[in-house]
Design an enzyme around this catalytic site. Sequence first.
Site, PDB file in Angstrom:
ATOM      1  CB  ILE A 208      -0.955  -0.074   1.082  1.00 35.58           C
ATOM      2  CG1 ILE A 208      -0.383  -0.129   2.528  1.00 35.58           C
ATOM      3  CG2 ILE A 208      -1.839  -0.981   1.205  1.00 35.58           C
ATOM      4  CD1 ILE A 208      -1.034  -0.101   4.321  1.00 35.58           C
ATOM      5  CG  ASP A 209       0.011   4.420  -2.889  1.00 35.38           C
ATOM      6  OD1 ASP A 209       0.527   3.563  -3.014  1.00 35.38           O
ATOM      7  OD2 ASP A 209      -1.492   4.862  -3.433  1.00 35.38           O
ATOM      8  CE  LYS A 210       5.967   9.193   3.490  1.00 40.43           C
ATOM      9  NZ  LYS A 210       6.965   9.999   2.714  1.00 40.43           N
TER      10      LYS A 210
ATOM     11  NE  ARG B  41      -3.109   8.324  -3.504  1.00 42.63           N
ATOM     12  CZ  ARG B  41      -2.047   8.036  -3.689  1.00 42.63           C
ATOM     13  NH1 ARG B  41      -0.724   7.561  -3.857  1.00 42.63           N
ATOM     14  NH2 ARG B  41      -1.404   9.197  -3.890  1.00 42.63           N
TER      15      ARG B  41
END
Length: 302
Positions: free
Chosen positions: A135-137, A235
Amino acid sequence: MHEITVSDMDSGQRIDRLLAEQLDDTSRSDMQGRIRDGLVKVNGGTIKPNYKVKKDDVVTVEVRELVEADIIPEDLGLEIIHEDAEVAVVNKPKGMVVHPAAGHPSGTLVNGLMHQLDNLSGINGELRPGIVHRIDKDTSGLLMVAKDDVTHRHLVEQLVEKSVTRKYTALVHGTIPHDKGTIEAPIGRNPKERQEMAVVDDGKEAVTHFNVLERYKDFTLVECILDTGRTHQIRVHMKYIGYPLAGDPKYGPRKTLETEGQMLHAGTLGFIHPKTGEYLEFTAPLPDQFEDVLETLTPLSD
């Protein structure tokens, strides 16, 4: 190097399926990765994962050597939700990068896992031990971690087969009028901005389901359920339908709320245990920062 000559009986099969059946300790998804990396050749030339073999094709498969990971274990106080001999589930905090790369060689989830877990799988390469998905930062929440290569392949197969439960909570701009919906739109690299993903005609299949949890003045809290796991999928999809994530510096309006990065939390994760066959499901509550932002919003009455 493995070498296979295609028989008349196997002619017409997809190459990834054929190799997964004929080679020990591998899977279709692993074969697809090797094909994309150029490690599989037919008659000396590279092919695509959907190539259908022909009688007398000579297929060669290069065996990837595992490289010892040069990663410094760090005590980062990771929250391990579950751990057994094969798999672990970790609750990644917002702001933490998943694996080391240029610019952030330390302080990553992998650095912390190397300190807290005894074993990690090696399939994803020297800088991504144990990482099955990411998953993204600035997205918080649950990730499954493989502690050996057989477990890793099994979990990846579940992702490919869309049998893993992945539910996210997201705060988006705007008031969504309908209670639920499904976004089915292919995602690929944005041709106008190579650092971004976008809905494009030649992109990969991407499906996101959403349910409205709460409506606020100018915002909506939604639950997003993934069928696929494309880069930045939620997103990109929420922006595509006109409701970008709050706080998202890449795909949404900037500086609309006091938050670092997108308001997105991977709160539910479920999968079949690779050894026991039991379905396991885990949940992680919204982080305090997420809850604090919600407290500042004005709910809309029904």
